[in-house]
Design an enzyme around this catalytic site. Structure first.
Site, PDB file in Angstrom:
ATOM      1  N   CYS A 136      -4.690   1.834   7.460  1.00  0.00           N
ATOM      2  CA  CYS A 136      -5.052   1.150   8.690  1.00  0.00           C
ATOM      3  C   CYS A 136      -5.913   2.040   9.572  1.00  0.00           C
ATOM      4  O   CYS A 136      -6.283   3.146   9.209  1.00  0.00           O
ATOM      5  CB  CYS A 136      -3.784   0.763   9.461  1.00  0.00           C
ATOM      6  SG  CYS A 136      -2.515  -0.022   8.453  1.00  0.00           S
ATOM      7  N   ASP A 150       6.198  -0.226   4.054  1.00  0.00           N
ATOM      8  CA  ASP A 150       6.551   1.190   3.992  1.00  0.00           C
ATOM      9  C   ASP A 150       6.600   1.817   5.376  1.00  0.00           C
ATOM     10  O   ASP A 150       7.421   2.691   5.655  1.00  0.00           O
ATOM     11  CB  ASP A 150       5.558   1.943   3.104  1.00  0.00           C
ATOM     12  CG  ASP A 150       4.129   1.815   3.597  1.00  0.00           C
ATOM     13  OD1 ASP A 150       3.692   0.675   3.844  1.00  0.00           O
ATOM     14  OD2 ASP A 150       3.448   2.844   3.723  1.00  0.00           O
ATOM     15  N   ILE A 186     -19.070   6.645 -10.988  1.00  0.00           N
ATOM     16  CA  ILE A 186     -20.426   6.789 -10.468  1.00  0.00           C
ATOM     17  C   ILE A 186     -21.301   7.447 -11.531  1.00  0.00           C
ATOM     18  O   ILE A 186     -20.895   8.424 -12.166  1.00  0.00           O
ATOM     19  CB  ILE A 186     -20.440   7.657  -9.196  1.00  0.00           C
ATOM     20  CG1 ILE A 186     -19.672   6.969  -8.050  1.00  0.00           C
ATOM     21  CG2 ILE A 186     -21.863   7.976  -8.757  1.00  0.00           C
ATOM     22  CD1 ILE A 186     -19.460   7.857  -6.846  1.00  0.00           C
TER      23      ILE A 186
END
Length: 639
Positions: free
Chosen positions: A2, A103, A296
């Site tokens: 977040c 969590d 990549i």
């Protein structure tokens, strides 16, 4: 995973003002949490806590801020807290209630039970902000290695914090201004731990907490270290290699298994190194279904290792997603966008490549990947670690000019601290010398008064290096500077979360890390082979070609390697390094800068050419940061 932000201004209690300010701060963190937004206010005290959510665990019941029923405690969490089901069950048995089944829900009841020491119970990567209204106390906490970012600014009006600096700069009490000393550090790549590119904004250091308390109408702040990467003062003189190989294997399996748990699919980053290949090999066995691997590829064979990654993907049956990048993707708008997300300069366009990769991960409907960062720090994988202990063995190849110095340098501050000058610092000392003639008169004066090399050394705790083995000292000082300030920021979280994607570095599990410090140096690096103990632990997981392979330079091809790339960089130079912009920033001498750039394109010595690329990248980005954050120029759209 977040974004968190907020502030505590005791003299400001107007609800409309508080909400308007917090909304602006949350707006610039939307990329960290596009799934949901939440806020909590303590209006009488001028406290605001904000949260943007990327739902990975507890998809439908993870709203934040989390608070008690009475509202006298509130918490915001960014990151992952592993083992939360066991903790939640233990709390329930002791009659402590969790709010929801995410969590993050275990953190607040742990604090109510254990007080500040609750952080010792946490496993994972996290940044936490907790407000205790009963004690009028605010606590900012950062995980052990600084995997998750957390910044703050303290001034006469109060304290402001955020997952990224850009949210703090939205607060009316904080004026966006680049710090001249930080500019010197960015030009030489090594930031002083705890600093940022901006004046008045600090980074909460890994394993630390900031405690803010209201006393007699004033906010008082103090920092406290709650964990460190501690090496012993002596090692086992007669070690059994097999014991340590098994110890690493057991703990790495557990770390990877723990990080595969989520309520959304979890993939793996896959380069051609033994770190990410080990992660993929273990994840393949641990998962019931095929693992998605993201790789990549570069358009330069010297820097591309996708062929080794494909070998590992084929061996494990992974579904490989290969992203091929050229100058079109590495420069121009994507370069500018990556700079805005990084909030500091970076020496190599690997950061831009990582930005593109996280974008591809989200396009494939993945929100989380397990990554290999931290392995080199634990097991002595970088060539400069080996050089510090065993001495110079070659000229460094592609590392020369970037992360290895072609000559031996010393600095008195580092000699006093460590007994030697770590090899990882030496190439950046040479970069600084190359930068000196390009600086404006004002910056030249600053450099005469301020020694950036000594400033970095002064930020290292001498008690953690003195009396240690040379390899331990090298690993510790690197981890306190470049791991957090480079690999886990512009090489990790900032580029991943730019596209709302969570990275989980399994090697930085603290159970594994604490064990790794006890491994004798001659088992970490054995017979000149770096990461020997990890290679042996993974010998039946890795392809033979990879098991026997030396450390590879995981960097994007610098601009000097290709005329098309040089032209792409020159276009950015023509736009960002005009005489007016250079004068406005005031860091460089206009009469010296452009001749340097013209000469850089003519350089034929590969080591010097790589160093010139570094200087040009940093110079461009300082002007971009000035434009983006101080002048408020709009960000470009990336196709």
């Amino acid at each position: 995973m977040c974004g968190i932000t907020g502030f505590w201004n005791p003299s400001r209690t107007n609800e409309r003002e508080l909400r308007f300010t917090l909304d602006r701060m949350l707006d610039v963190l939307d990329h960290r949490g596009p799934d949901e937004r939440g806020s909590k206010f303590y209006l009488e005290n001028g406290v605001a806590l904000g949260h943007t959510r990327l739902s990975i665990v507890g998809l439908s019941h993870g709203h934040q801020p989390i608070e008690t029923d009475a509202g006298d405690y509130a918490i915001t969490v960014n990151g992952e807290l592993y083992g939360y089901k066991r903790i939640r069950t233990q709390l329930a048995c002791q009659q402590w209630e969790c709010s929801g089944k995410s969590d993050s829900a275990v953190a607040l009841p742990l604090y109510l039970r254990d007080g500040i020491s609750f952080v010792d119970q946490l496993r994972g990567e996290f940044a936490i902000v907790l407000y205790d209204d009963r004690e009028k106390r605010l606590i900012l906490i950062r995980d052990r290695f600084g995997i998750k970012p957390l910044y703050y600014a303290v001034n006469e009006n109060g304290v402001v914090w955020g997952s990224e600096v850009k949210s703090i700069l939205q607060h009316p009490d904080v004026t966006p201004k680049l710090c001249p000393r930080a500019a010197l550090h960015q030009m030489m790549q090594v930031m002083v731990p705890g600093t940022t590119a901006f004046e008045g904004v600090e980074a909460l250091q890994p394993g630390h907490m900031l405690i803010v308390e209201l006393r007699d109408g004033r906010l008082e702040t103090k920092t406290k270290r709650w964990w460190d990467f501690v090496f012993p003062t002596s090692h086992d003189p007669n070690p059994d290699p097999a014991e340590y190989v098994q110890g690493v294997q057991d703990r790495l399996i557990d770390a990877v298994a723990t990080r595969l748990e989520a309520d959304v699919p979890v993939g793996c980053y896959l380069s051609g190194g033994i770190d990410s290949c080990s992660i993929l090999g273990l994840a393949t066995t641990l998962q019931q279904s095929p693992v998605k691997a993201f790789t990549i590829a570069f358009d330069n064979d010297e820097y591309d290792e996708s062929n080794i990654a494909k070998l590992m993907a084929d061996r494990t049956g992974a579904e490989q997603e290969l992203l091929r990048l050229t100058e079109k993707e590495l420069y121009g708008p994507a370069f500018e966008r990556a700079t805005w997300h990084a909030e500091r300069t970076f020496y190599n366009t690997l950061a831009v490549a990582k930005w593109h990769m996280s974008r591809r991960v989200r396009a494939c409907n993945y929100k989380a990947v397990v990554t290999g960062e931290g392995s080199d720090e634990l097991f002595g994988g970088y060539p400069f670690f080996k050089r510090d202990w065993l001495g110079r063995e070659d000229e460094g190849g592609l590392f020369a000019g970037a992360i290895l110095s072609e000559e031996d340098l010393t600095h008195p501050a580092w000699e006093d601290l460590c007994g030697f000058t770590p090899s990882f610092m030496q190439p950046w000392m040479l970069v600084l010398e190359r930068v000196r003639p390009l600086l404006s008169a004002e910056m030249q004066d600053l450099l005469r008064e301020y020694d950036p090399i000594a400033a970095v050394a002064a930020a290292i705790d001498p008690d953690q290096v003195r009396g240690r083995h040379r390899l331990d000292i090298s690993q510790y000082t690197w981890s306190k500077t470049m791991l957090e300030g480079q690999i886990l920021t512009w090489g990790g979280d900032r580029m991943d979360m730019a596209n709302s994607m969570e990275a989980r570095p399994a090697f930085l599990d603290h159970h594994l890390a604490e064990y790794a410090t006890t491994i004798p140096p001659e088992i970490r690096i054995r017979d000149g082979v770096e990461k020997w103990v990890l290679r042996e632990a993974m010998v039946n997981v890795l392809p033979r070609e990879l098991y026997e392979r030396k450390k590879f330079a995981f960097m994007a091809p610098p601009a000097h390697t290709d005329p098309v790339k040089r032209n792409a960089v020159q276009e950015m130079i023509d736009h960002w390094l005009t005489p007016d912009r250079v004068a406005e920033l005031g860091f460089f001498n206009r009469e010296a800068l452009h001749p340097f750039i013209e000469g850089a394109w003519q350089e034929t010595d590969g080591t010097l050419a790589r160093r010139n690329d570094i200087v040009i990248n940093h110079t461009l980005q300082l002007h971009m940061l000035q434009g983006q954050y101080v002048e408020g120029l709009p960000l470009p759209v990336v196709d």
